[in-house]
Design a protein around this motif. Sequence first.
Motif, PDB file in Angstrom:
ATOM      1  N   LYS A 149      80.386  20.665  85.644  1.00 25.08           N
ATOM      2  CA  LYS A 149      79.039  21.033  85.170  1.00 25.08           C
ATOM      3  C   LYS A 149      79.084  21.517  83.724  1.00 25.08           C
ATOM      4  CE  LYS A 149      77.522  22.178  89.843  1.00 25.08           C
ATOM      5  NZ  LYS A 149      77.001  23.233  90.760  1.00 25.08           N
ATOM      6  N   ASN A 150      79.801  20.748  82.880  1.00 27.65           N
ATOM      7  CA  ASN A 150      79.862  20.984  81.434  1.00 27.65           C
ATOM      8  C   ASN A 150      80.558  22.286  81.051  1.00 27.65           C
ATOM      9  OD1 ASN A 150      78.261  18.590  81.075  1.00 27.65           O
ATOM     10  ND2 ASN A 150      76.467  19.822  81.613  1.00 27.65           N
ATOM     11  N   LYS A 151      81.315  22.835  81.968  1.00 29.31           N
ATOM     12  CA  LYS A 151      82.100  24.039  81.690  1.00 29.31           C
ATOM     13  C   LYS A 151      83.555  23.789  82.081  1.00 29.31           C
ATOM     14  CE  LYS A 151      78.222  27.203  82.517  1.00 29.31           C
ATOM     15  NZ  LYS A 151      77.973  27.453  81.086  1.00 29.31           N
ATOM     16  N   ILE A 152      84.439  24.563  81.469  1.00 29.07           N
ATOM     17  CA  ILE A 152      85.864  24.418  81.775  1.00 29.07           C
ATOM     18  C   ILE A 152      86.181  25.189  83.051  1.00 29.07           C
ATOM     19  CG2 ILE A 152      88.210  24.865  80.976  1.00 29.07           C
ATOM     20  CD1 ILE A 152      87.114  24.704  78.103  1.00 29.07           C
ATOM     21  N   ASN A 153      86.555  24.459  84.085  1.00 33.80           N
ATOM     22  CA  ASN A 153      86.956  25.089  85.337  1.00 33.80           C
ATOM     23  C   ASN A 153      88.455  25.378  85.350  1.00 33.80           C
ATOM     24  OD1 ASN A 153      86.855  26.132  87.900  1.00 33.80           O
ATOM     25  ND2 ASN A 153      86.394  24.207  88.917  1.00 33.80           N
ATOM     26  N   PHE A 154      89.201  24.569  84.583  1.00 35.33           N
ATOM     27  CA  PHE A 154      90.644  24.808  84.462  1.00 35.33           C
ATOM     28  C   PHE A 154      91.109  24.245  83.123  1.00 35.33           C
ATOM     29  CE2 PHE A 154      95.092  23.846  84.668  1.00 35.33           C
ATOM     30  CZ  PHE A 154      95.634  24.920  85.345  1.00 35.33           C
ATOM     31  N   ASN A 155      92.017  24.962  82.469  1.00 38.60           N
ATOM     32  CA  ASN A 155      92.634  24.498  81.231  1.00 38.60           C
ATOM     33  C   ASN A 155      94.026  25.104  81.154  1.00 38.60           C
ATOM     34  OD1 ASN A 155      93.315  23.663  78.669  1.00 38.60           O
ATOM     35  ND2 ASN A 155      91.874  24.993  77.606  1.00 38.60           N
ATOM     36  N   GLY A 156      95.030  24.284  81.412  1.00 37.31           N
ATOM     37  CA  GLY A 156      96.382  24.824  81.398  1.00 37.31           C
ATOM     38  C   GLY A 156      97.422  23.793  81.787  1.00 37.31           C
ATOM     39  N   PRO A 157      98.657  24.222  81.995  1.00 38.62           N
ATOM     40  CA  PRO A 157      99.758  23.312  82.316  1.00 38.62           C
ATOM     41  C   PRO A 157      99.544  22.564  83.630  1.00 38.62           C
ATOM     42  CG  PRO A 157     100.587  25.462  81.637  1.00 38.62           C
ATOM     43  CD  PRO A 157      99.115  25.618  81.830  1.00 38.62           C
ATOM     44  N   LYS A 158     100.080  21.361  83.685  1.00 39.63           N
ATOM     45  CA  LYS A 158      99.971  20.508  84.871  1.00 39.63           C
ATOM     46  C   LYS A 158     100.450  21.237  86.131  1.00 39.63           C
ATOM     47  CE  LYS A 158     103.388  17.731  85.112  1.00 39.63           C
ATOM     48  NZ  LYS A 158     104.304  16.612  84.802  1.00 39.63           N
ATOM     49  N   LYS A 159     101.559  21.932  86.033  1.00 42.37           N
ATOM     50  CA  LYS A 159     102.126  22.613  87.192  1.00 42.37           C
ATOM     51  C   LYS A 159     101.134  23.605  87.795  1.00 42.37           C
ATOM     52  CE  LYS A 159     106.118  25.478  88.476  1.00 42.37           C
ATOM     53  NZ  LYS A 159     107.373  26.098  87.975  1.00 42.37           N
ATOM     54  N   LEU A 160     100.456  24.355  86.946  1.00 42.80           N
ATOM     55  CA  LEU A 160      99.487  25.335  87.432  1.00 42.80           C
ATOM     56  C   LEU A 160      98.254  24.656  88.015  1.00 42.80           C
ATOM     57  CD1 LEU A 160      99.588  28.103  84.673  1.00 42.80           C
ATOM     58  CD2 LEU A 160     100.757  28.054  86.882  1.00 42.80           C
ATOM     59  N   PHE A 161      97.865  23.509  87.430  1.00 33.45           N
ATOM     60  CA  PHE A 161      96.698  22.793  87.948  1.00 33.45           C
ATOM     61  C   PHE A 161      96.973  22.232  89.342  1.00 33.45           C
ATOM     62  CE2 PHE A 161      94.041  18.917  88.326  1.00 33.45           C
ATOM     63  CZ  PHE A 161      92.805  19.545  88.313  1.00 33.45           C
ATOM     64  N   MET A 162      98.169  21.734  89.560  1.00 31.45           N
ATOM     65  CA  MET A 162      98.515  21.197  90.880  1.00 31.45           C
ATOM     66  C   MET A 162      98.436  22.299  91.934  1.00 31.45           C
ATOM     67  SD  MET A 162     101.596  18.718  89.575  1.00 31.45           S
ATOM     68  CE  MET A 162     102.280  18.370  91.180  1.00 31.45           C
ATOM     69  N   SER A 163      98.907  23.481  91.574  1.00 35.30           N
ATOM     70  CA  SER A 163      98.808  24.617  92.487  1.00 35.30           C
ATOM     71  C   SER A 163      97.354  25.013  92.700  1.00 35.30           C
ATOM     72  CB  SER A 163      99.606  25.797  91.919  1.00 35.30           C
ATOM     73  OG  SER A 163      99.517  26.916  92.761  1.00 35.30           O
ATOM     74  N   PHE A 164      96.571  24.958  91.621  1.00 37.22           N
ATOM     75  CA  PHE A 164      95.138  25.262  91.690  1.00 37.22           C
ATOM     76  C   PHE A 164      94.430  24.320  92.659  1.00 37.22           C
ATOM     77  CE2 PHE A 164      90.936  24.045  89.990  1.00 37.22           C
ATOM     78  CZ  PHE A 164      90.261  25.255  90.053  1.00 37.22           C
ATOM     79  N   LEU A 165      94.745  23.023  92.598  1.00 37.95           N
ATOM     80  CA  LEU A 165      94.133  22.039  93.485  1.00 37.95           C
ATOM     81  C   LEU A 165      94.470  22.313  94.942  1.00 37.95           C
ATOM     82  CD1 LEU A 165      94.585  18.540  91.785  1.00 37.95           C
ATOM     83  CD2 LEU A 165      92.501  19.885  91.990  1.00 37.95           C
ATOM     84  N   VAL A 166      95.702  22.649  95.194  1.00 37.62           N
ATOM     85  CA  VAL A 166      96.163  22.866  96.565  1.00 37.62           C
ATOM     86  C   VAL A 166      95.524  24.113  97.175  1.00 37.62           C
ATOM     87  CG1 VAL A 166      98.193  23.491  97.946  1.00 37.62           C
ATOM     88  CG2 VAL A 166      98.319  21.610  96.304  1.00 37.62           C
ATOM     89  N   LYS A 167      95.306  25.131  96.372  1.00 32.88           N
ATOM     90  CA  LYS A 167      94.838  26.421  96.897  1.00 32.88           C
ATOM     91  C   LYS A 167      93.324  26.581  96.901  1.00 32.88           C
ATOM     92  CE  LYS A 167      98.981  28.975  95.479  1.00 32.88           C
ATOM     93  NZ  LYS A 167      99.491  30.075  94.630  1.00 32.88           N
TER      94      LYS A 167
END
Length: 276
Positions: free
Chosen positions: A213-231
């Motif tokens: 929705k035109n806002k940053i929900n996540f911005n960071g390293p791939k490793k942290l994003f993968m964990s973010f997706l899982v949790k």
Amino acid sequence: MIGVKRLIKLESIKFSYNQEIIFQDFSINFKKGKFYTLLGKNGSGKSTLIKLILGIEKVSQGNIYIDNLNIRESLFQCRKNIGIVFQNPDEQLVTDIVEEEIAFSMENYGYSSDFMKRKVEKLLKEIDFFEKKNEKISKLSGGEKQRVCIASSLVLDPKILILDEGTAMLDPENRKIILDILRNLSNKGMTVILVTHHLNEIEFCDEVIYLEKNKINFNGPKKLFMSFLVKNEIDQGIELPPMFKVARSIYLRTKKDVSEDIFNLNKMGEHLWKSL
């Protein structure tokens, strides 16, 4: 971060389209030599963000800098620093011979024949396509055409390469070839931004930017994003690939985060077996 150059900087920008505010007080940086994937469902702002970086659309407030140049004041030079590859290569290609296509932009800038020849040969080797330099583009596969588009976008030595859904029309084999090329370019110092819907493609990147929705929900390293997706529950417009679903299922049952092994099928099999 000290010692890391911000090659693209969007500073407190505001952008509206047909009186609808798309971005409000929006800021983000892209670092030199990093490979980014830009994710988000349709309407999340991905394409608009790319248009702003390219100077196709203009902000009403704030500033955009490309290699320390303000895009308002130095649009031509900013654009020379950016190569762009689109989703459909047939809409980008202008000639029908591989070698001529790659040389096309240099001819428009008046480079010498000797320089163009050396440059084209270098780029053909970069995309592992030297043997096909005299091939007709109309006879190439979609993946091969996209490799030619990448080479063509690099002839003016841009510091940034943007692919706007540049892998969307490719089969898995050609997609991996393109992603390997992008990874290699990033390793050599180029900033690569890949707009994509394919979550599996983050395997090749360094950083992930996820817009919602035109806002940053996540911005960071791939490793942290993968964990973010899982949790976390995420926007329904992003479909989780099978191994991400398996990792999430394991997490919900055991509270064990196995996201680091998502791209290793053997380890994911072991995690799944132990969780049952």
